[in-house]
Motif scaffolding. Structure first.
Motif, PDB file in Angstrom:
ATOM      1  N   LEU A 185       0.844  -1.198   0.000  1.00 30.56           N
ATOM      2  CA  LEU A 185       0.000   0.000   0.000  1.00 30.56           C
ATOM      3  C   LEU A 185       0.876   1.244   0.000  1.00 30.56           C
ATOM      4  O   LEU A 185       2.029   1.183   0.409  1.00 30.56           O
ATOM      5  CB  LEU A 185      -0.906   0.014   1.243  1.00 30.56           C
ATOM      6  N   PRO A 186       0.331   2.366  -0.453  1.00 34.50           N
ATOM      7  CA  PRO A 186       1.126   3.591  -0.413  1.00 34.50           C
ATOM      8  C   PRO A 186       1.507   3.948   1.021  1.00 34.50           C
ATOM      9  O   PRO A 186       0.746   3.681   1.953  1.00 34.50           O
ATOM     10  CB  PRO A 186       0.184   4.657  -0.989  1.00 34.50           C
ATOM     11  N   ALA A 187       2.678   4.538   1.175  1.00 31.06           N
ATOM     12  CA  ALA A 187       3.143   4.913   2.511  1.00 31.06           C
ATOM     13  C   ALA A 187       2.313   6.064   3.054  1.00 31.06           C
ATOM     14  O   ALA A 187       1.761   6.864   2.293  1.00 31.06           O
ATOM     15  CB  ALA A 187       4.612   5.330   2.432  1.00 31.06           C
ATOM     16  N   ALA A 188       2.219   6.139   4.378  1.00 26.52           N
ATOM     17  CA  ALA A 188       1.545   7.265   5.018  1.00 26.52           C
ATOM     18  C   ALA A 188       2.345   8.528   4.742  1.00 26.52           C
ATOM     19  O   ALA A 188       3.565   8.480   4.587  1.00 26.52           O
ATOM     20  CB  ALA A 188       1.438   7.030   6.523  1.00 26.52           C
ATOM     21  N   LYS A 189       1.645   9.651   4.662  1.00 26.05           N
ATOM     22  CA  LYS A 189       2.315  10.929   4.443  1.00 26.05           C
ATOM     23  C   LYS A 189       3.065  11.318   5.724  1.00 26.05           C
ATOM     24  O   LYS A 189       2.501  11.319   6.808  1.00 26.05           O
ATOM     25  CB  LYS A 189       1.260  11.989   4.107  1.00 26.05           C
ATOM     26  N   LEU A 190       4.342  11.587   5.575  1.00 27.21           N
ATOM     27  CA  LEU A 190       5.170  11.949   6.730  1.00 27.21           C
ATOM     28  C   LEU A 190       5.661  13.383   6.573  1.00 27.21           C
ATOM     29  O   LEU A 190       5.809  13.880   5.459  1.00 27.21           O
ATOM     30  CB  LEU A 190       6.368  11.004   6.840  1.00 27.21           C
ATOM     31  N   PHE A 191       5.905  14.023   7.682  1.00 28.82           N
ATOM     32  CA  PHE A 191       6.414  15.399   7.665  1.00 28.82           C
ATOM     33  C   PHE A 191       7.703  15.460   8.490  1.00 28.82           C
ATOM     34  O   PHE A 191       7.681  15.845   9.658  1.00 28.82           O
ATOM     35  CB  PHE A 191       5.357  16.366   8.217  1.00 28.82           C
ATOM     36  N   PRO A 192       8.822  15.069   7.878  1.00 26.37           N
ATOM     37  CA  PRO A 192      10.077  14.990   8.638  1.00 26.37           C
ATOM     38  C   PRO A 192      10.555  16.326   9.205  1.00 26.37           C
ATOM     39  O   PRO A 192      11.268  16.342  10.205  1.00 26.37           O
ATOM     40  CB  PRO A 192      11.080  14.433   7.615  1.00 26.37           C
ATOM     41  N   ASN A 193      10.144  17.443   8.593  1.00 27.28           N
ATOM     42  CA  ASN A 193      10.597  18.751   9.086  1.00 27.28           C
ATOM     43  C   ASN A 193       9.568  19.460   9.956  1.00 27.28           C
ATOM     44  O   ASN A 193       9.686  20.645  10.244  1.00 27.28           O
ATOM     45  CB  ASN A 193      10.943  19.661   7.897  1.00 27.28           C
ATOM     46  N   GLU A 194       8.526  18.719  10.333  1.00 25.18           N
ATOM     47  CA  GLU A 194       7.406  19.327  11.047  1.00 25.18           C
ATOM     48  C   GLU A 194       7.816  20.056  12.337  1.00 25.18           C
ATOM     49  O   GLU A 194       8.601  19.536  13.124  1.00 25.18           O
ATOM     50  CB  GLU A 194       6.403  18.223  11.400  1.00 25.18           C
ATOM     51  N   ASN A 195       7.218  21.226  12.524  1.00 27.88           N
ATOM     52  CA  ASN A 195       7.314  21.920  13.800  1.00 27.88           C
ATOM     53  C   ASN A 195       6.017  21.593  14.548  1.00 27.88           C
ATOM     54  O   ASN A 195       5.000  22.260  14.372  1.00 27.88           O
ATOM     55  CB  ASN A 195       7.458  23.435  13.561  1.00 27.88           C
ATOM     56  N   ALA A 196       6.076  20.539  15.363  1.00 30.20           N
ATOM     57  CA  ALA A 196       4.856  19.977  15.968  1.00 30.20           C
ATOM     58  C   ALA A 196       4.124  20.990  16.843  1.00 30.20           C
ATOM     59  O   ALA A 196       2.887  21.033  16.858  1.00 30.20           O
ATOM     60  CB  ALA A 196       5.213  18.731  16.778  1.00 30.20           C
ATOM     61  N   GLU A 197       4.888  21.817  17.529  1.00 33.22           N
ATOM     62  CA  GLU A 197       4.265  22.797  18.432  1.00 33.22           C
ATOM     63  C   GLU A 197       3.397  23.789  17.648  1.00 33.22           C
ATOM     64  O   GLU A 197       2.281  24.114  18.036  1.00 33.22           O
ATOM     65  CB  GLU A 197       5.396  23.546  19.149  1.00 33.22           C
ATOM     66  N   LEU A 198       3.936  24.246  16.501  1.00 34.99           N
ATOM     67  CA  LEU A 198       3.185  25.204  15.683  1.00 34.99           C
ATOM     68  C   LEU A 198       1.997  24.540  14.980  1.00 34.99           C
ATOM     69  O   LEU A 198       0.950  25.161  14.804  1.00 34.99           O
ATOM     70  CB  LEU A 198       4.107  25.850  14.637  1.00 34.99           C
ATOM     71  N   VAL A 199       2.169  23.274  14.580  1.00 40.50           N
ATOM     72  CA  VAL A 199       1.033  22.553  13.987  1.00 40.50           C
ATOM     73  C   VAL A 199      -0.097  22.494  15.009  1.00 40.50           C
ATOM     74  O   VAL A 199      -1.257  22.813  14.708  1.00 40.50           O
ATOM     75  CB  VAL A 199       1.419  21.118  13.542  1.00 40.50           C
ATOM     76  N   THR A 200       0.243  22.124  16.228  1.00 37.88           N
ATOM     77  CA  THR A 200      -0.756  22.023  17.299  1.00 37.88           C
ATOM     78  C   THR A 200      -1.457  23.363  17.505  1.00 37.88           C
ATOM     79  O   THR A 200      -2.692  23.430  17.594  1.00 37.88           O
ATOM     80  CB  THR A 200      -0.063  21.584  18.614  1.00 37.88           C
ATOM     81  N   LEU A 201      -0.661  24.429  17.558  1.00 33.35           N
ATOM     82  CA  LEU A 201      -1.217  25.767  17.788  1.00 33.35           C
ATOM     83  C   LEU A 201      -2.248  26.132  16.714  1.00 33.35           C
ATOM     84  O   LEU A 201      -3.388  26.491  17.021  1.00 33.35           O
ATOM     85  CB  LEU A 201      -0.081  26.806  17.804  1.00 33.35           C
ATOM     86  N   ALA A 215      -2.684  15.957   5.210  1.00 34.94           N
ATOM     87  CA  ALA A 215      -2.075  14.767   5.810  1.00 34.94           C
ATOM     88  C   ALA A 215      -2.531  13.459   5.162  1.00 34.94           C
ATOM     89  O   ALA A 215      -1.909  12.419   5.364  1.00 34.94           O
ATOM     90  CB  ALA A 215      -2.383  14.741   7.309  1.00 34.94           C
ATOM     91  N   PHE A 216      -3.625  13.515   4.396  1.00 38.76           N
ATOM     92  CA  PHE A 216      -4.161  12.289   3.780  1.00 38.76           C
ATOM     93  C   PHE A 216      -4.404  12.507   2.284  1.00 38.76           C
ATOM     94  O   PHE A 216      -5.554  12.447   1.819  1.00 38.76           O
ATOM     95  CB  PHE A 216      -5.441  11.853   4.496  1.00 38.76           C
ATOM     96  N   PRO A 217      -3.333  12.781   1.531  1.00 36.50           N
ATOM     97  CA  PRO A 217      -3.512  13.079   0.104  1.00 36.50           C
ATOM     98  C   PRO A 217      -4.170  11.946  -0.685  1.00 36.50           C
ATOM     99  O   PRO A 217      -4.840  12.222  -1.685  1.00 36.50           O
ATOM    100  CB  PRO A 217      -2.084  13.350  -0.391  1.00 36.50           C
ATOM    101  N   ILE A 218      -4.017  10.691  -0.226  1.00 36.10           N
ATOM    102  CA  ILE A 218      -4.677   9.611  -0.989  1.00 36.10           C
ATOM    103  C   ILE A 218      -6.196   9.748  -0.920  1.00 36.10           C
ATOM    104  O   ILE A 218      -6.902   9.444  -1.876  1.00 36.10           O
ATOM    105  CB  ILE A 218      -4.255   8.179  -0.532  1.00 36.10           C
ATOM    106  N   VAL A 219      -6.703  10.235   0.211  1.00 34.94           N
ATOM    107  CA  VAL A 219      -8.146  10.457   0.349  1.00 34.94           C
ATOM    108  C   VAL A 219      -8.553  11.680  -0.471  1.00 34.94           C
ATOM    109  O   VAL A 219      -9.515  11.654  -1.233  1.00 34.94           O
ATOM    110  CB  VAL A 219      -8.529  10.674   1.836  1.00 34.94           C
ATOM    111  N   ASP A 220      -7.782  12.742  -0.317  1.00 34.87           N
ATOM    112  CA  ASP A 220      -8.101  13.998  -1.000  1.00 34.87           C
ATOM    113  C   ASP A 220      -8.103  13.817  -2.520  1.00 34.87           C
ATOM    114  O   ASP A 220      -9.004  14.296  -3.216  1.00 34.87           O
ATOM    115  CB  ASP A 220      -7.083  15.067  -0.590  1.00 34.87           C
ATOM    116  N   ASP A 221      -7.097  13.095  -3.032  1.00 33.99           N
ATOM    117  CA  ASP A 221      -7.020  12.874  -4.483  1.00 33.99           C
ATOM    118  C   ASP A 221      -8.226  12.071  -4.970  1.00 33.99           C
ATOM    119  O   ASP A 221      -8.818  12.392  -5.995  1.00 33.99           O
ATOM    120  CB  ASP A 221      -5.728  12.127  -4.851  1.00 33.99           C
ATOM    121  N   ASP A 222      -8.577  11.033  -4.228  1.00 37.04           N
ATOM    122  CA  ASP A 222      -9.718  10.210  -4.631  1.00 37.04           C
ATOM    123  C   ASP A 222     -11.023  10.995  -4.629  1.00 37.04           C
ATOM    124  O   ASP A 222     -11.895  10.764  -5.461  1.00 37.04           O
ATOM    125  CB  ASP A 222      -9.865   8.997  -3.695  1.00 37.04           C
ATOM    126  N   MET A 223     -11.129  11.921  -3.682  1.00 43.64           N
ATOM    127  CA  MET A 223     -12.357  12.722  -3.602  1.00 43.64           C
ATOM    128  C   MET A 223     -12.514  13.632  -4.815  1.00 43.64           C
ATOM    129  O   MET A 223     -13.606  14.110  -5.086  1.00 43.64           O
ATOM    130  CB  MET A 223     -12.344  13.591  -2.342  1.00 43.64           C
TER     131      MET A 223
END
Ligand SMILES: [Zn+2]
Length: 347
Positions: free
Chosen positions: A27-43, A69-77
């Motif tokens: 299956l396609p890999a989950a979308k990952l964000f290796p450079n994510e700033n988790a604190e700012l995402v949360t905010l 975060a879920f481009p496979i869903v978004d693309d299908d839609m």
């Protein structure tokens, strides 16, 4: 079997967990964000959630989460595909497809359609065919307004121009960009930021809102519901979040500016140039099943985004703040996207 598992385990050690997962399941890999700033995402994710409230939750979820975060869903839609042409208001119709929208406005001097789909084939067999199915005469198509200079929005414009003599309308920047491409319609009408434009008794207000592209054109459109009630719809030129920081900042500034004008105009209808941006598939289904007699309806128009505030008078300005909140959610979703990618945006 044991050997296979051992082989997989070794592969997992060698390749890292995500690659091994993809290999095991195919299956396609989950979308990952290796450079994510988790604190700012949360905010910003939570700020957007708070602004969205319950009435804008679906649109928030789509823009801030699914799309990112879920481009496979978004693309299908958004797969290319036919959807039923639909009357949303007495003078506003959907004649697009699942992958890209086209909104047609009826005026006393003919029809103005916003966007022309991907190509001549779609313009002829979806847009024009949709008009016929709705009882609208394609010979009365007068203008096509290009919401931005990407092919999925103007690809069918040349066909409409050549076949029906339709005049094509776009911003200066969009024209300059389109004229560098092939299959572009001949330039007819160039509109400027802040320009009012009246066709057949209807006055459209145009704003150039760069960000998704530099020539994105956003419009405030007066519409009328059954029974003659007036509403104001807004069609933002391009919500797609750009990759780089400069364009993200431009898009935020454009959203903030458009928010001032839409608030002043009393916008209470969201339409978008892709159906995932305005939940129009669900709203169109509701519109087709709305219980109405000749002049009145039991059910509200699903496209109207009034928020009922307990205890407030019907004239409460709160009902017009929904569109402003919708734009603020978009801004926070851009900030979420930046934070997921480790980009720093000015506050
Ligand atoms: Zn685009």
């Amino acid at each position: 079997m044991k050997l296979t598992r051992l082989t997989m385990a070794l592969a997992a050690l060698a390749l890292g967990a995500s690659a091994a997962t993809a290999q095991v399941t195919s299956l396609p890999a989950a979308k990952l964000f290796p450079n994510e700033n988790a604190e700012l995402v949360t905010l910003h994710l939570n700020k957007a959630r708070e602004i969205a409230g319950d009435d804008l939750f679906l649109l928030y979820q789509q823009r801030c989460i699914i799309d990112q975060a879920f481009p496979i869903v978004d693309d299908d839609m958004q797969n290319a595909g036919l959807v039923l042409p639909t009357k949303a208001f007495e003078d506003l119709y959907f004649v697009g497809q699942n992958g890209v929208s086209a909104w047609l406005v009826k005026t006393n001097a003919g029809y103005v359609v916003f966007d022309a789909l991907n190509n001549a084939d779609e313009a002829e067999n979806i847009l024009v065919d949709g008009m016929k199915k709705l009882g609208l005469n394609p010979a009365e198509l007068r203008f096509v307004v290009v919401t931005h200079e990407h092919r999925d929005h103007y690809g069918g414009a040349k066909y409409l121009q050549d076949t029906y003599g339709v005049q094509v309308v776009a911003s200066e920047v969009a024209w300059t960009s389109m004229e560098r491409a092939t299959g572009t319609p001949v330039r007819n009408v160039t509109v400027a930021d802040g320009q009012s434009w009246t066709v057949g008794g209807k006055t459209f207000q145009f704003f150039v809102t760069p960000g998704h592209t530099d020539g994105s054109l956003s419009t405030i459109i007066p519409v009328t519901d059954k029974g003659g009630k007036s509403h104001k719809a807004a069609l933002y030129g391009g919500f797609g979040i750009p990759g780089n920081v400069t364009n993200k900042v431009k898009q935020i500034q454009s959203l903030q500016r458009f928010g001032v004008y839409t608030q002043a105009a009393g916008v209470d209808v969201i339409i978008g140039n892709h159906q995932v941006q305005d939940a129009s598939l669900a709203k169109m289904d509701l519109a087709r099943h709305r219980r109405c007699d000749a002049n009145t309806c039991i059910d509200p128009n699903p496209f109207v985004i009034e928020k009922t505030v307990a205890g407030a008078k019907s004239t409460s300005p709160e009902k017009f703040r929904v569109y402003s909140r919708f734009l603020q959610v978009q801004e926070q979703c851009i900030r979420v996207n930046a934070a997921r990618n480790g980009q720093v945006l000015p506050l």
